[in-house]
Scaffold this motif. Structure first.
Motif, short mmCIF file in Angstrom:
data_model
loop_
_atom_site.label_atom_id
_atom_site.label_comp_id
_atom_site.label_asym_id
_atom_site.label_seq_id
_atom_site.Cartn_x
_atom_site.Cartn_y
_atom_site.Cartn_z
N SER A 188 -7.61 -0.76 1.37
CA SER A 188 -7.69 0.52 1.93
C SER A 188 -7.81 1.31 3.00
O SER A 188 -7.30 1.80 3.53
CB SER A 188 -8.79 0.08 1.15
N VAL A 189 -8.33 0.50 3.69
CA VAL A 189 -8.52 0.43 5.95
C VAL A 189 -6.58 0.81 5.84
O VAL A 189 -7.01 2.09 6.60
CB VAL A 189 -8.72 -0.60 6.47
N ALA A 190 -5.93 0.35 5.70
CA ALA A 190 -4.39 1.15 5.91
C ALA A 190 -4.08 2.39 5.29
O ALA A 190 -3.24 2.71 6.33
CB ALA A 190 -3.22 -0.76 5.48
N SER A 191 -4.18 2.28 4.41
CA SER A 191 -4.33 3.64 3.59
C SER A 191 -5.11 4.48 4.76
O SER A 191 -4.28 6.28 4.62
CB SER A 191 -4.48 4.25 2.02
N ARG B 235 4.46 3.07 0.65
CA ARG B 235 3.01 1.75 1.76
C ARG B 235 2.08 2.15 0.18
O ARG B 235 1.69 0.59 -0.38
CB ARG B 235 2.55 2.51 3.03
N ASP B 236 1.40 3.51 0.21
CA ASP B 236 0.53 3.75 -0.84
C ASP B 236 0.89 2.93 -2.09
O ASP B 236 -0.28 2.35 -2.57
CB ASP B 236 -0.21 4.49 -0.37
N GLN B 237 1.77 3.34 -2.74
CA GLN B 237 2.02 2.55 -3.90
C GLN B 237 2.23 0.98 -3.64
O GLN B 237 2.40 0.55 -4.97
CB GLN B 237 3.77 3.34 -4.09
N ALA B 238 2.68 0.72 -3.28
CA ALA B 238 2.94 -0.82 -2.46
C ALA B 238 1.73 -1.23 -2.63
O ALA B 238 1.71 -2.28 -3.52
CB ALA B 238 3.97 -1.44 -1.44
N TYR B 239 0.59 -0.62 -1.98
CA TYR B 239 -0.17 -1.71 -2.20
C TYR B 239 -0.90 -1.27 -3.22
O TYR B 239 -1.35 -2.52 -4.02
CB TYR B 239 -1.55 -0.14 -1.51
N GLY B 240 -1.19 -0.27 -3.82
CA GLY B 240 -1.75 0.26 -5.66
C GLY B 240 -1.03 -1.16 -6.20
O GLY B 240 -1.57 -1.81 -7.61
#
Length: 624
Positions: free
Chosen positions: A368-371, A538-543
């Motif tokens: 979340s901090v990364a996003s 990146r956000d998709q990968a985090y999800g």
């Protein structure tokens, strides 16, 4: 009605030119002729330190900043008319900017601080320094010369007051408190779902697409309310949170009463005039991009706030103010290397969460901090470890299952400020003033995060140093020395970063200095650099990673014979299943993939998640 015996004049240099912004030479007020060089009058007296004038200075040193100052000028004059406060408006010089003068009947410094904080939370272009300084706070009066050869010109228009009102100190403490209350009605709210429009609404208007309940009244606000620019932006935020497209926003902007700001603009002489179609489209596009940026922060940190202890909030706000100042005055710690820049960005995100929630302890997952920051999760993890080792933050609770770690921002920034002088002389800000200051601090933190969260400033793009410089640029111009001090970047590295930013038109150079473009073209630059879409990927990968982790936790919980608790956060991509079996309720997960030896097959699990095939897997399992 200032009781000082002198006015302050500017002094020419050895060549006879006026280059300094300082007014060091006193000029006796008893002399009937004004000084020949630019001069200022003090807003307060030197006897009781009471203010006899308030001067609202709306800076507009560039064409881009002038556009913002005109909107703030309209908000300010409408507010003063509503409060029944006499005032005189001036164009400060031919370069732009406004001075709005209010005659005061001896107002103490503490009340002027409240006025400055309340106005600063609403007016983005306000320079409130002179309203806080009873010793040297001064401004050029109506008709006084500017060093560029122009004059402070008194403006005329609808409902204007004659300059003679400044000769009589008529605005009392009661009037000033009424002004403060009017500003606070327009103060931005921290929680979007608690925001209310400032102005009457027309319930007959309905949005053509679903929109959050708090957003519809903003769409219905007649004429955009008392602050059309802010109200129109709230409409865009509601649309961004609801998942609207830009074409949906364009359609709404044609008819929604609350989006009047995108059809007309404030006229300096009073009223509003139609915008040119091209300019209206560019403005809507620009602010829609900004709203989408902010909506990402809102989605990444959707926790509800519970106001419990204003003493704690006071300390949090003080820490945030001190942190922003430390970034500027301690470049050796926060800008020495790229790792230090990453540390300051991650710390900014945690402090933003703390100020927004009003609590020292915040729940923050690394992804979340990364996003929120646009920094890779592995880099965020290293920054969190460094910040913890240095004592800037503390991990209160480690991550457990699908629950993220809990962090506490240390009080290292605010300790010195809190303990200077006897404790019995320390007075906390009143609650409403504290909320004014928090709104201003939140705006600074959000501007910093949103300016740097872009594909352009990834490692494959321009990099973190250019990001830090871009965050320091404003729509007004600063020379290289001021920018070096503001950003904390050494002058050599700063000039190299500015050169790269100018190459892609992200920074503009002029004789006055360096400034940021008002039109946000970072997405175009990202496409030119070939880095467009990196943050989205990146956000998709985090999800996907969150989803796989939640699936694995559900599997281990089931195998241990415990009941699965469905406590996943909204941003984990929750999956709901249509059928039930021995694994539990309709929200439970399918069996986790395993190889022929019975070991967990994480690669196959991720393949199912990437293909969006969890429901099909569940159906196949039940059919068997």
């Amino acid at each position: 009605m200032v009781k000082r015996r002198y006015v302050n004049t500017m002094v020419a240099d050895a060549y006879g030119t006026l280059t300094s912004h300082r007014y060091p030479r006193p000029y006796p007020a008893r002399i009937p002729l004004p000084p020949r060089t630019p001069w200022t009058i003090d807003l307060a007296d030197d006897v009781d330190n009471l203010f006899w004038f308030a001067c609202f200075d709306l800076d507009a040193k560039t064409p881009d900043a002038l556009e913002l100052a005109i909107e703030d000028f309209g908000v300010l004059t409408r507010l003063l008319h509503r409060a029944g406060v006499p005032h005189v408006s001036c164009r400060s010089s031919r370069d732009g900017g406004f001075h709005v003068w209010v005659p005061l009947a001896g107002i103490p410094l503490t009340l002027m601080h409240e006025l400055a904080d309340a106005a600063g939370a609403v007016l983005k272009t306000l320079d409130s320094g002179m309203l806080r300084n009873s010793k040297s706070g001064a401004a050029r009066p109506p008709g006084s010369p500017h060093r560029n050869g122009s004059f402070s010109q008194i403006m005329t228009g609808e409902d204007t007051y004659p300059v003679d009102v400044l000769y009589t100190p008529s605005v009392t403490e009661t009037d000033v408190r009424r002004m403060i209350d009017s500003f606070r009605e327009l103060r931005p709210t921290v929680d979007l779902d608690k925001s209310v429009p400032a102005g009457p609404t027309d319930s007959r208007h309905q949005a053509h697409r679903e929109i959050p309940a708090w957003g519809l009244p903003h769409m219905q606000t007649v004429g955009g309310g008392y602050d059309p620019s802010r109200n129109a932006y709230m409409c865009l935020l509601a649309a961004a949170v609801a998942g609207w497209s830009f074409s949906d926003v364009q359609q709404a902007a044609q008819t929604a009463p609350g989006m009047e700001h995108y059809r007309t603009q404030n006229a300096v002489a009073g009223g509003r005039v139609p915008r040119r179609p091209a300019e209206a489209h560019a403005r809507l596009r620009r602010q829609w991009d900004a709203a989408v940026q902010y909506a990402q922060s809102y989605v990444n940190y959707p926790e509800k706030r519970t106001e419990r202890d204003l003493t704690e909030l006071q300390g949090i706000v003080l820490s945030a103010e001190a942190m922003l100042n430390a970034f500027r005055v301690s470049p050796g710690r926060w800008c020495r290397a790229e790792a230090d820049i990453h540390d300051s960005t991650v710390l900014t995100a945690l402090v933003w969460m703390s100020v927004r929630s009003g609590q020292r302890k915040v729940t923050a997952a690394i992804r979340s901090v990364a996003s929120l920051t646009g920094i890779p999760s592995t880099t965020v993890d290293r920054s969190l470890r460094r910040l913890t080792s240095a004592g800037w933050i503390e991990r209160v609770r480690y991550a457990e299952g699908t629950e993220a770690s809990v962090w506490r921002v240390a009080e290292k920034f605010s300790t010195a400020h809190l303990h200077v002088g006897p404790h019995h002389l320390m007075t906390a800000r009143p609650p409403q003033q504290l909320f004014d200051v928090r709104a201003t601090v939140l705006r600074s933190l959000e501007d910093r995060l949103n300016a740097g969260r872009s594909d352009v400033f990834t490692r494959a793009g321009l990099g973190p140093t250019a990001r830090r410089v871009y965050e320091s640029l404003q729509t007004e111009s600063f020379d290289a020395n001021d920018l070096a001090e503001k950003s904390g970047i050494p002058r050599g590295r700063l000039l190299a970063a500015l050169s790269r930013l100018r190459r892609y038109s992200l920074a503009i150079s002029s004789p006055q200095g360096w400034r940021r473009r008002l039109n946000d073209i970072r997405h175009r630059v990202a496409m030119k650099l070939g880095v467009h879409g990196i943050l989205a990927q990146r956000d998709q990968a985090y999800g996907w990673e969150r989803e796989q982790w939640a699936w694995w936790i559900a599997e281990t919980t089931f195998r241990a014979g415990r009941t699965t608790r469905q406590r996943r956060r909204p941003d984990t991509g929750q999956v709901r299943f249509r059928l039930t079996d021995e694994r539990g309720d309709p929200n439970s997960w399918p069996a986790y993939p395993r190889d022929v030896d019975g070991r967990a097959d994480h690669r196959t699990a991720m393949a199912y998640i990437r293909a969006g095939a969890l429901q099909a897997l569940r159906d196949r399992e039940l059919a068997a």
